[in-house]
Design a protein around this motif. Structure first.
Motif, PDB file in Angstrom:
ATOM      1  N   LEU A  15      -1.272  -1.605   4.766  1.00 48.55           N
ATOM      2  CA  LEU A  15       0.021  -1.095   5.199  1.00 48.55           C
ATOM      3  C   LEU A  15       0.455   0.012   4.254  1.00 48.55           C
ATOM      4  O   LEU A  15       0.476  -0.181   3.031  1.00 48.55           O
ATOM      5  CB  LEU A  15       1.076  -2.215   5.181  1.00 48.55           C
ATOM      6  N   GLY A  16       0.789   1.174   4.806  1.00 47.65           N
ATOM      7  CA  GLY A  16       1.312   2.268   4.003  1.00 47.65           C
ATOM      8  C   GLY A  16       2.768   1.993   3.676  1.00 47.65           C
ATOM      9  O   GLY A  16       3.555   1.675   4.568  1.00 47.65           O
ATOM     10  N   ARG A  58       2.071   5.262   1.303  1.00 51.87           N
ATOM     11  CA  ARG A  58       1.896   5.766   2.663  1.00 51.87           C
ATOM     12  C   ARG A  58       1.207   7.134   2.686  1.00 51.87           C
ATOM     13  O   ARG A  58       0.305   7.373   3.478  1.00 51.87           O
ATOM     14  CB  ARG A  58       3.260   5.821   3.352  1.00 51.87           C
ATOM     15  N   SER A  59       1.624   8.049   1.816  1.00 53.93           N
ATOM     16  CA  SER A  59       1.019   9.387   1.823  1.00 53.93           C
ATOM     17  C   SER A  59      -0.441   9.332   1.372  1.00 53.93           C
ATOM     18  O   SER A  59      -1.292  10.033   1.929  1.00 53.93           O
ATOM     19  CB  SER A  59       1.826  10.370   0.972  1.00 53.93           C
ATOM     20  N   GLU A  60      -0.744   8.495   0.382  1.00 55.48           N
ATOM     21  CA  GLU A  60      -2.130   8.345  -0.072  1.00 55.48           C
ATOM     22  C   GLU A  60      -3.005   7.726   1.023  1.00 55.48           C
ATOM     23  O   GLU A  60      -4.147   8.145   1.224  1.00 55.48           O
ATOM     24  CB  GLU A  60      -2.199   7.475  -1.329  1.00 55.48           C
ATOM     25  N   LEU A  61      -2.453   6.760   1.743  1.00 54.23           N
ATOM     26  CA  LEU A  61      -3.189   6.132   2.835  1.00 54.23           C
ATOM     27  C   LEU A  61      -3.468   7.148   3.945  1.00 54.23           C
ATOM     28  O   LEU A  61      -4.580   7.214   4.471  1.00 54.23           O
ATOM     29  CB  LEU A  61      -2.415   4.931   3.386  1.00 54.23           C
ATOM     30  N   ALA A  62      -2.483   7.956   4.297  1.00 54.41           N
ATOM     31  CA  ALA A  62      -2.679   8.970   5.336  1.00 54.41           C
ATOM     32  C   ALA A  62      -3.751   9.971   4.916  1.00 54.41           C
ATOM     33  O   ALA A  62      -4.643  10.305   5.703  1.00 54.41           O
ATOM     34  CB  ALA A  62      -1.365   9.685   5.632  1.00 54.41           C
ATOM     35  N   ASP A  69       0.725  12.035   8.705  1.00 49.93           N
ATOM     36  CA  ASP A  69       1.757  11.004   8.777  1.00 49.93           C
ATOM     37  C   ASP A  69       2.994  11.596   9.434  1.00 49.93           C
ATOM     38  O   ASP A  69       3.702  12.395   8.842  1.00 49.93           O
ATOM     39  CB  ASP A  69       2.085  10.497   7.371  1.00 49.93           C
ATOM     40  N   SER A  70       3.237  11.183  10.672  1.00 44.58           N
ATOM     41  CA  SER A  70       4.411  11.670  11.387  1.00 44.58           C
ATOM     42  C   SER A  70       5.666  10.910  11.006  1.00 44.58           C
ATOM     43  O   SER A  70       6.757  11.252  11.443  1.00 44.58           O
ATOM     44  CB  SER A  70       4.176  11.567  12.901  1.00 44.58           C
TER      45      SER A  70
END
Length: 145
Positions: A15-16, A58-62, A69-70
């Motif tokens: 989960l981001g 979240r940004s690293e996961l995207a 990432d929208s």
């Protein structure tokens, strides 16, 4: 020669999250404990029954996944099955106390069960459900029918 088909299982769900420390506090309030192999300030792993849940920026996961990432919902809902309607209510209450938003209050479902949904601090929806047609073993593992 190895089989070229993909086995029917999930090994890891990541989960981001916007703030790892905040996410850890939320899941900790639900009684979850990160695994010792978690990496401080980078990623947290939770050993679940037969697979792993990770929390990662979240940004690293995207970036790692090669997607843009929208910022919106990703079309995925996680689920947590429990043994009774009362257990659904208890988990939703604990999630709300930890800061989750209850997006669908618990109640009877069209499929004969009882469920509700909370949304964690990073927008991940979790359905908490009691399905009388599915079996839970002593460890909480679900089997269909």
């Amino acid at each position: 020669m190895p089989d070229s088909s993909m086995a029917q299982r999930v090994s890891l769900i990541t989960l981001g999250v916007a703030d790892l420390e905040r996410a850890l506090a939320f899941y900790g309030a639900l009684g979850w404990t990160p695994h010792a192999q978690s990496i401080d300030d980078v990623v947290a792993f939770f050993q679940l029954d037969g697979f792993v849940l990770a929390l990662w920026g979240r940004s690293e996961l995207a970036e790692d996944s090669g997607v843009v990432d929208s910022g919106g919902w990703g079309g995925v809902t996680l689920a947590h099955n429990v043994s009774s309607a009362a257990a659904v209510d208890a988990v939703l209450d604990a999630a709300a106390d930890a800061g989750a938003r209850i997006s669908r209050p618990a109640g009877p479902t069209p499929w004969g069960g009882y469920s509700g949904v909370f949304v964690d601090l990073d927008g991940h929806p979790w359905e908490v459900a009691h399905n009388p047609g599915w079996q839970l073993d002593g460890a909480g593992r679900v089997s269909i029918g």
